[in-house]
Each structure stands twice: as C-alpha cells, then as structure tokens.
Design an enzyme around this catalytic site. Structure first.
Site, short mmCIF file in Angstrom:
data_model
loop_
_atom_site.label_atom_id
_atom_site.label_comp_id
_atom_site.label_asym_id
_atom_site.label_seq_id
_atom_site.Cartn_x
_atom_site.Cartn_y
_atom_site.Cartn_z
N ASP A 74 17.31 34.03 33.63
CA ASP A 74 16.95 32.90 34.49
C ASP A 74 15.83 33.34 35.43
OD1 ASP A 74 16.88 30.56 35.87
OD2 ASP A 74 18.98 30.54 36.45
N ASP A 75 14.65 32.74 35.27
CA ASP A 75 13.50 33.04 36.14
C ASP A 75 12.96 34.46 35.98
OD1 ASP A 75 14.08 30.53 37.05
OD2 ASP A 75 14.40 31.08 39.14
N CYS A 114 14.25 25.10 34.78
CA CYS A 114 15.40 25.58 34.01
C CYS A 114 16.16 24.49 33.26
CB CYS A 114 16.35 26.36 34.92
SG CYS A 114 16.86 25.50 36.41
N HIS A 175 24.34 24.41 33.54
CA HIS A 175 23.37 23.58 34.28
C HIS A 175 22.86 22.37 33.48
CE1 HIS A 175 20.02 23.61 37.56
NE2 HIS A 175 21.00 22.75 37.80
N ASP A 369 14.30 31.38 30.62
CA ASP A 369 14.13 29.93 30.54
C ASP A 369 12.77 29.47 31.03
OD1 ASP A 369 14.69 30.54 33.16
OD2 ASP A 369 16.33 29.11 33.39
N GLN A 370 12.13 30.23 31.90
CA GLN A 370 10.76 29.96 32.34
C GLN A 370 10.25 31.19 33.08
OE1 GLN A 370 13.06 27.40 34.00
NE2 GLN A 370 13.59 29.08 35.35
#
Length: 609
Positions: A74-75, A114, A175, A369-370
């Site tokens: 994540d990130d 996300c 999420h 995710d990004q």
C-alpha cells in the site's frame, strides 16, 4: 518320411505369445496359441496400467492448476525496493523474489488511488466501469459504515478460481466496502466476492487509527503555561478572562479528543476474521506478525489443494507502524522501519512455499496499489512517504510517480529468472492471467480491460498487448498512453494536470493529495504530450516544432479515447455522497453496548476457514 513335428520349422506369430507349427514345404497345420502369461496376471497389469494413468492425469491436473500468492503493498514507491535501485533501504526478500523471476519496469496501476486501483486489480476492469471512481474530492471510503463498495455484480478473480475448486483467502487490507442495507448483509465483504477466508481490515489503515500527538491541545497547553509564567514573573499583565478562555478552549479540545478515542477509533479501526470482529479498536502490536502467521497457516492448510492467497499489506499507508524488532533499525526513519518489516513478511511467505515444496507450482506476484505518497510529511518535517525514483508526482495523480509501481512475478521453471521487461502492463492484467492459468474462461458479458501476461513473461511475445492505456483521476479521464505497433515510442497525452503547491514542489502539499477537477487542475488544449520512452521524467512536453507528427499523434490518441468512452455504461456511483456518509445502522460493533465497542479476541481466533 519324417514326422510332422520333427520335420517342421517354427515361425513366430506377431503379437502372439505362442508359435504355430508349420510343416516344412507344406501348408500350416492346426494353429495352437500357447498363452505365456496367466490370465490373472494380465488383469493385474491392466489394473496397474489404469492406476498409473489415473496418477498421471491427477499430476497433470495439479500442474495445470498452479497456486497463486498475490502480494500487494500500500503506497510503496517504485524507488523503494533494492531491486529497483534503492541502495539504503534493505529489502532482501523482495530482491530475492526479483532474482528468481521477472521484474517489470513499466507496471502501471489502473488508478493512482487505492480504492479504485484495488477494484481494477480484483476485476481486471477500469474502476469507472464498476462505479468505483469518485466524482467528488473524496475518492475513498473513510467510514466502515458507508454503504458503497464493489458491486456484487462484479466478478473478481477470486470468484473465478473458487468456481475452479481453489481455496481462496484475503488477508490484510480490503477497502472495497462492507455492507449495503444493514450491518449483517455484508454485500461488499470479501466473502461475498469469492474469498473463502478473510482476516484483516475492512477499511484501511487510517492515520486516525493510531493515537498521535494531539497538536491543538499541545499548543493551547504551552500557551497557557507560558502566559502563567510571564504573569507570575510580572513581565506581562494577563487579564483573568484570557486564562478562562484558554482553559475553556483546552477543555473543548480535550473533550473532542476523548470523543475521538471513544467513538471514531473503535468504530472504524477494527480487525475481522470472516464475518466476525476480532479486535476493536485494532492494536498495532505485532500486527504484521499476526497477519503473516495467518497467511502462512492458510498455505499450510491448503498445501495439497490449489489455492489463491491475496496478502494485502497495511504497509506503507500512514499511520506508519512497526514492531519492536524493526522500530528504529532502518536508515529511513519510521517509513524505512515499516518497509523492512514488510520485506520480512514477504520472506516468511517465500520460506513457507520452499519448506512445503510448493514454490515450483506457485505463481508469486508482488506490486503496490499506486505510487508513494510524497505529501506525507509530519509536523516535525519527517517524510512518511516513500520514493518514486526518478519519476514525477506520486499517489493521487497520474504523473509517472503516481502510477508506475514495482511489478515482480516468479514461477520457477515457467518464468525465466532474472528477466527484466519494460513494456507497459497494468495491474488489471493479473485478472486474465490468473484466470487462464487456472483454466477458467473469462466472463463474456462484460469488457475485460486486462491482458494475459504469460506470452510476455515467457518470451513468446516481445510486445505488450496494450496499445492504449487510459489513466483516470477518479471519474475523469486524465491521460492516454499509446505504444504504437512497430515503434519504440510510448506517447502520453494529458488532458489536465494537477496544480502542485507550493510552486516548484513535487506534489499538492496544501491539500495533502491532488484533486481531479475544478480550481485544482490546469486543463490543456491541445493536450500536453510526452514521449515517455525518451523522457520518463516528464520534464519536456513536445510541441509541433519539436515533434513534426505532433497533431497526428494527438488525433490518434483522442480518437482512441473517444472509442473507449463509447464502451462505458452508466452504473451506480458507489462514491456518491449518499454512499460515503456514515450510517449508524450499518455500524459494526463487537458488543451490544452501543458506541462503546471494545473487544480483543484476536489471540483466541482459530484461524480456520
């Protein structure tokens, strides 16, 4: 005359177990077949042959149904892992994964945020097709009791694999929504989208889930004490009403803090196992270790059957956290500590696959995710966002830093080890890749935007199947990427770009994330054009003077965007105001004591499916 037997010769009969006595120089005598093997033995051999054939078919079926371990950070920035050039952040296990497989230098998230990115990853479709793209400034769910989420009509790769006989699990961050109409329908829950087992957060690792220093209360307290000391020393005359106002303000802030601790954290920051809450509010103590252990146990339970494991890390989203074994150990503060703990978790999963001798029949995928969230800076000036390497921008915008992410795939004996590819691919490509390898047909009633990666990974193709890719900023088409056939160029045209602030910065620091429309963006007519193959940093936009084919290239890309728009259908907006707001009847609570939800059954959970 000699007798028939004595004067005969023997000729073998092909395919028989005996011989025919034939009189020399004359016609054959009566044929007598002597069976050399007993009939019972023949039957046993036939049974053995059938058994061997069954075993062969079973093994062939097992090989044709590989396991899948999909690891999603994540990130995490593309500049964070060592295998992507970082020299100071220690990621030996991610690097080990890259050495044993293929590293993509141009893996692109379908969205720089996300929630829509994860929806695209799960479904192989642009998030606008499922209604998971916001039209407002709020692009994600911030309440667990919101009614929006991934529609039940969407088909995830977990649904496809479950129908093929796979055991499926998602551990970590979801999420993508929880419930629709009441707290028990769980219409958006992972178990409603093809996963047999879920253990993790239904929302995300919100910064408010971790009790941080409450700055307003600190400021008020320091001001109050300073004035009191100055008044006591006789240096200033402070009216009593000033002290009263400050005391009253401090009481309000303290009351707000207490309400936050009692309400927001328990209501939004909790862990679930399947349909039950196991910890409310969530504790960060050894959280990575707990989730990693559960993921390892899932693999062990399903070692003899095909399985799909999605391990969606809470790292590197703020609030940053790490256990005592990693805290303060890296060269990059809290961010580095968390990244190295996540890398440890990757190593634990790889070790379990090796110990169970499953590595050669398991496709492992690692990505983010990004891009990294560059605006994450503490009040002390410490960066809590990662590195996007040489690329511009970051999370929440479609400059390369926001969408170009690590992409590593390993499958020993099937995918060449140590290979690097630089063709544009998308996280949507995992959907058709996994489906085809599992023997599942793709849905025929919808458009699948992802493409099978195996021809590219195995060297059977040297070109990405994506000629065009469309980059959305929430609901709005932000940019188009074109990789023409028989060309090395990769054109990227922006219809608008975010306004970075302060001027010269590499992000939108005034608003903490970049927004997608209105006063927060600059529109471009003609679109802003780059050749990413020559200018990956996106510093030098092309002009009709610098690129003779400027107008021709833009016309082709705009036509592609128009054709793409024709494939879109109106769908319910999952991030409308009505779907975003907190709804008390959807609020999940592990106790019957109203809003005071407190429980901790994490350690007593069996972890069984």
């Amino acid at each position: 005359m000699s007798s028939g037997v004595a004067g005969s010769t023997e000729r073998p009969i092909l395919g028989g177990g005996g011989r025919v006595a034939e009189k020399e120089g004359g016609p054959p005598q009566a044929s007598i077949l002597h069976v050399s093997l007993p009939l019972a033995l023949c039957r046993k051999m036939r049974t053995l042959l059938l058994l061997l054939l069954f075993i062969y078919e079973a093994r062939s079926h097992a090989v044709s149904m590989p396991n899948f371990v999909l690891l999603m950070a994540d990130d995490l920035g593309i500049g964070d892992p060592g295998c992507y050039g970082n020299k100071t952040l220690r990621t030996p296990n991610i690097d080990r994964l890259a050495r044993g497989g293929v590293s993509s230098r141009s893996t692109l998230a379908a969205s720089p945020l996300c929630k829509p990115s994860r929806a695209a990853f799960m479904t192989g479709r642009y998030p606008i097709r499922s209604g998971m793209a916001s039209r407002s400034q709020v692009g994600v769910f911030v309440f667990s009791a919101s009614s929006g989420g991934l529609p039940h009509s969407e088909i995830t790769f977990a649904k496809l694999l479950k129908n093929q006989g796979y055991s499926t699990a998602l551990i970590g961050k979801w999420h993508l929504g929880t419930s629709c109409h009441n707290r028990t329908d769980l219409c958006h829950h992972p178990l409603s989208h093809g996963f047999d087992y879920f253990h993790g957060l239904p929302v995300t690792n919100l910064r408010d889930c971790k009790l941080l220093v409450f700055l307003p209360l600190q400021v008020i307290t320091i001001t109050l004490l300073t004035l009191a000391v100055l008044r006591w020393l006789g240096l200033v005359q402070v009216p009593p009403c000033i002290f009263f106002c400050l005391f009253f303000l401090a009481a309000l802030v303290l009351g707000g803090l207490l309400c936050f601790l009692h309400y927001f954290r328990p209501l939004n920051c909790f862990l679930m196992r399947n349909r039950d809450i196991t910890q409310q509010p969530m504790s960060y103590d050894n959280l990575t270790q707990r989730l990693t252990a559960d993921a390892a146990q899932f693999i062990q339970r399903n070692a003899k059957t095909p399985f799909l494991l999605v391990l969606a890390f809470l790292h590197m989203h703020t609030a940053l956290f790490s256990s005592k074994d990693f805290a303060g150990k890296s060269k990059h503060g809290a961010y580095g500590d968390a990244a190295e703990e996540m890398d440890w978790s990757v190593g634990q999963i790889l070790d379990v696959l090796d110990e169970l001798k499953l590595a050669n029949n398991t496709l492992v995928y690692f990505s983010s995710d990004q891009g990294a969230h560059v605006e994450e800076v503490t009040i002390k000036g410490e960066g809590h966002g990662g590195s996007n390497g040489i690329y511009k921008g970051g999370k929440a915008n479609n400059w390369e830093g926001g969408i170009r992410v690590p992409g590593i795939l390993r499958w020993p004996g099937v995918i060449q080890a140590g290979l690097e590819i630089d063709e544009p691919t998308s996280n949507m490509d995992i959907f058709p890749t996994v489906a085809k390898l599992a023997g599942s047909p793709l849905p025929e009633d919808r458009i699948i935007d992802g493409r099978d990666l195996m021809p590219l990974l195995q060297g059977r193709s040297h070109r990405s199947d994506h000629e065009f890719l469309f980059h959305y900023c929430n609901f709005y088409l932000n940019a188009v990427r074109w990789h023409p056939q028989n060309s090395t160029s990769i054109w990227k045209a922006f219809f608008f770009t975010p306004k970075f602030f302060p001027e010269g910065a590499n992000g939108c620091f005034a608003t903490h994330v970049c927004f997608c429309h209105g006063q927060y963006v600059t529109y471009h007519d003609p679109p802003l054009l780059f050749d990413i193959s020559q200018d990956p940093r996106e510093r030098n936009p092309l002009t009709p003077t610098s690129q003779p084919r400027f107008r021709e290239i833009l016309e082709t890309m705009q036509e592609a965007a128009a054709r793409h728009a024709e494939t879109l259908q109106d769908v319910p907006n999952q991030l409308s105001l009505g779907n975003l707001i907190w709804k008390p009847w959807l609020q999940m609570c592990c106790s019957s004591s109203g809003l005071f939800c407190q429980c901790d059954w994490e350690n007593s959970g069996s972890g069984t499916e």
